[in-house]
Design a protein around this motif. Structure first.
Motif, mmCIF file in Angstrom:
data_model
loop_
_atom_site.group_PDB
_atom_site.id
_atom_site.type_symbol
_atom_site.label_atom_id
_atom_site.label_comp_id
_atom_site.label_asym_id
_atom_site.label_seq_id
_atom_site.Cartn_x
_atom_site.Cartn_y
_atom_site.Cartn_z
ATOM 1 N N ILE A 1 0.782 -1.210 -0.096
ATOM 2 C CA ILE A 1 0.005 -0.014 -0.062
ATOM 3 C C ILE A 1 0.961 1.292 -0.083
ATOM 4 N N GLU A 2 0.584 2.109 -1.007
ATOM 5 C CA GLU A 2 1.265 3.214 -1.262
ATOM 6 C C GLU A 2 0.473 4.343 -0.467
ATOM 7 N N TRP A 3 0.666 4.529 0.698
ATOM 8 C CA TRP A 3 -0.267 5.444 1.666
ATOM 9 C C TRP A 3 -0.550 6.823 0.795
ATOM 10 N N ARG A 4 0.679 7.384 0.709
ATOM 11 C CA ARG A 4 0.693 8.962 0.185
ATOM 12 C C ARG A 4 -0.248 8.909 -1.149
ATOM 13 N N ALA A 5 0.110 8.176 -2.044
ATOM 14 C CA ALA A 5 -0.814 8.013 -3.302
ATOM 15 C C ALA A 5 -2.215 7.715 -2.821
ATOM 16 N N PHE A 6 -2.588 6.840 -1.993
ATOM 17 C CA PHE A 6 -3.601 6.494 -1.852
ATOM 18 C C PHE A 6 -4.499 7.764 -1.265
ATOM 19 N N TRP A 7 -3.811 8.316 -0.224
ATOM 20 C CA TRP A 7 -4.674 9.360 0.695
ATOM 21 C C TRP A 7 -4.942 10.577 -0.737
ATOM 22 N N TRP A 8 -4.028 11.003 -1.278
ATOM 23 C CA TRP A 8 -4.019 11.846 -2.412
ATOM 24 C C TRP A 8 -5.201 11.560 -3.422
ATOM 25 N N ARG A 9 -5.201 10.419 -3.756
ATOM 26 C CA ARG A 9 -6.509 9.914 -4.624
ATOM 27 C C ARG A 9 -7.758 9.935 -3.968
ATOM 28 N N PHE A 10 -7.788 9.506 -2.840
ATOM 29 C CA PHE A 10 -8.947 9.465 -1.939
ATOM 30 C C PHE A 10 -9.322 10.707 -1.653
ATOM 31 N N GLY A 11 -8.486 11.708 -1.364
ATOM 32 C CA GLY A 11 -8.923 13.138 -1.105
ATOM 33 C C GLY A 11 -9.711 13.814 -2.276
ATOM 34 N N LYS A 12 -9.030 13.613 -3.451
ATOM 35 C CA LYS A 12 -9.493 14.108 -4.633
ATOM 36 C C LYS A 12 -10.925 13.453 -4.952
ATOM 37 N N VAL A 13 -10.990 12.267 -4.839
ATOM 38 C CA VAL A 13 -12.541 11.692 -5.084
ATOM 39 C C VAL A 13 -13.393 11.930 -3.884
ATOM 40 N N ALA A 14 -13.110 12.014 -2.758
ATOM 41 C CA ALA A 14 -13.961 12.575 -1.568
ATOM 42 C C ALA A 14 -14.388 14.150 -1.905
ATOM 43 N N GLY A 15 -13.383 14.689 -2.026
ATOM 44 C CA GLY A 15 -13.601 16.231 -2.343
ATOM 45 C C GLY A 15 -14.696 16.590 -3.466
ATOM 46 N N ALA A 16 -14.623 15.821 -4.836
ATOM 47 C CA ALA A 16 -15.347 15.783 -5.767
ATOM 48 C C ALA A 16 -16.826 15.381 -5.276
ATOM 49 N N ALA A 17 -16.730 14.257 -4.517
ATOM 50 C CA ALA A 17 -17.999 13.773 -3.971
ATOM 51 C C ALA A 17 -18.855 14.692 -3.171
ATOM 52 N N LEU A 18 -18.210 15.640 -2.410
ATOM 53 C CA LEU A 18 -18.503 16.742 -1.548
ATOM 54 C C LEU A 18 -19.161 17.907 -2.591
ATOM 55 N N LEU A 19 -18.471 18.252 -3.691
ATOM 56 C CA LEU A 19 -19.048 19.132 -4.501
ATOM 57 C C LEU A 19 -20.211 18.598 -5.374
ATOM 58 N N VAL A 20 -20.408 17.449 -5.599
ATOM 59 C CA VAL A 20 -21.435 16.856 -6.414
ATOM 60 C C VAL A 20 -22.665 16.988 -5.306
ATOM 61 N N THR A 21 -22.345 16.747 -4.098
ATOM 62 C CA THR A 21 -23.490 16.629 -3.111
ATOM 63 C C THR A 21 -24.101 18.370 -2.944
ATOM 64 N N ILE A 22 -22.855 19.342 -2.920
ATOM 65 C CA ILE A 22 -23.475 20.569 -2.542
ATOM 66 C C ILE A 22 -24.145 21.154 -3.810
ATOM 67 N N GLY A 23 -23.729 20.558 -5.200
ATOM 68 C CA GLY A 23 -24.094 21.230 -6.572
ATOM 69 C C GLY A 23 -25.696 20.899 -6.577
ATOM 70 N N THR A 24 -25.753 19.448 -6.402
ATOM 71 C CA THR A 24 -27.380 18.689 -6.528
ATOM 72 C C THR A 24 -28.066 19.212 -5.498
ATOM 73 N N TYR A 25 -27.506 19.648 -4.313
ATOM 74 C CA TYR A 25 -28.391 20.130 -3.176
ATOM 75 C C TYR A 25 -29.178 21.542 -3.706
ATOM 76 N N MET A 26 -28.169 22.277 -4.437
ATOM 77 C CA MET A 26 -28.586 23.479 -4.793
ATOM 78 C C MET A 26 -29.744 23.343 -6.074
ATOM 79 N N ALA A 27 -29.389 22.563 -6.769
ATOM 80 C CA ALA A 27 -30.392 22.141 -8.086
ATOM 81 C C ALA A 27 -31.586 21.408 -7.471
ATOM 82 N N PHE A 28 -31.369 20.156 -6.935
ATOM 83 C CA PHE A 28 -32.519 19.472 -6.311
ATOM 84 C C PHE A 28 -32.556 19.154 -4.905
ATOM 85 N N PRO A 29 -33.175 20.307 -4.194
ATOM 86 C CA PRO A 29 -32.810 19.881 -2.950
ATOM 87 C C PRO A 29 -33.707 18.892 -2.236
#
Length: 251
Positions: free
Chosen positions: A83-111
């Motif tokens: 397990i390459e922990w640094r690479a894993f957490w970097w990728r995880f952070g990007k995907v999780a951050g994008a997921a948060l953006l989707v939640t915020i964006g869809t909440y604004m469009a489809f509350p």
């Protein structure tokens, strides 16, 4: 729906064009489905076209399952030898951050139907859970996938009805959201991807598929697969904007 951002971890071996092409195909299915969904949203198609049982619903399931399967494959390719922990957490952070953006964006469009646990949320959590079983034999991982897939049939309970447990998919209350891939059963395709990747490694298939010098056609067709997260984030605003513009012109 995901180097790939939507369904990839940073890989410590030669890039495999076949996987990028598979991601490109999954992205294509995603764009086709969402374009159809948007046409329904604007009233060009009958209500329920993409949500009721039928070919469009089947396409949505196939698309989500493809992204999760490829995420499982990528987890093994990136971390199977350690397990390459640094690479894993970097990728995880990007995907999780994008997921948060989707939640915020869809909440604004489809509350009333925003995305609180969609494909990106699922990929992020499945990646974490995948680390717990990455050392199991391929057969054990595949059997676990079967259990996870059928879990909603035998493990649903009112104990999971509180919103804090909706990520499990084991609640008994109906939910309203435009994208929902809970761990049960959606961890199953991720596990099958992980198991498949382990088997491929045992038979040397990944080594044969590796190609440090793909053809020009392969490179062009692989581009969407290499940048799937950004495509995932921007394709819907673009599609909706185009349909809205055309609607204003013709109506």
């Amino acid at each position: 729906m995901m180097a790939s951002d939507l369904a990839d971890q940073t890989m410590a071996r030669a890039r495999i064009p076949a996987l990028d092409l598979a991601r490109t195909f999954a992205i294509g299915m995603m764009v086709v489905f969402h374009f159809t969904f948007d046409l329904e949203l604007f009233g060009y198609l009958a209500p329920g076209t993409t949500t009721l049982p039928g070919p469009w619903r089947a396409l949505a399931i196939l698309t989500a399952g493809s992204f999760l399967f490829l995420a499982g494959v990528s987890l093994w390719l990136a971390h199977g030898s350690g397990i390459e922990w640094r690479a894993f957490w970097w990728r995880f952070g990007k995907v999780a951050g994008a997921a948060l953006l989707v939640t915020i964006g869809t909440y604004m469009a489809f509350p009333d139907a925003f995305v609180f646990f969609g494909i990106l949320h699922s990929i992020a959590l499945c990646s974490l859970l995948g680390l717990a079983v990455i050392r199991l034999p391929a057969l054990a991982v595949a059997l676990l996938a079967v259990v996870v897939f059928f879990a909603p049939d035998f493990a649903r309970s009112e104990a999971f009805n509180a919103p804090v447990f909706w990520w499990t998919g084991l609640q008994t209350v109906p939910l309203r959201t435009v994208d929902y891939e809970p761990i049960f059963p959606w961890f199953a395709p991720f596990l099958m991807g992980l198991a498949t990747a382990k088997v491929f490694d045992q038979f040397g298939i990944w080594a044969r598929l590796s190609n440090p010098a793909p053809s020009r056609a392969q490179r062009i067709l692989s581009l969407p697969g290499k940048h799937s997260l950004i495509i995932y984030l921007i394709h819907q605003p673009i599609l909706i904007g185009l349909i809205w513009t055309v609607t204003q012109v013709i109506r």
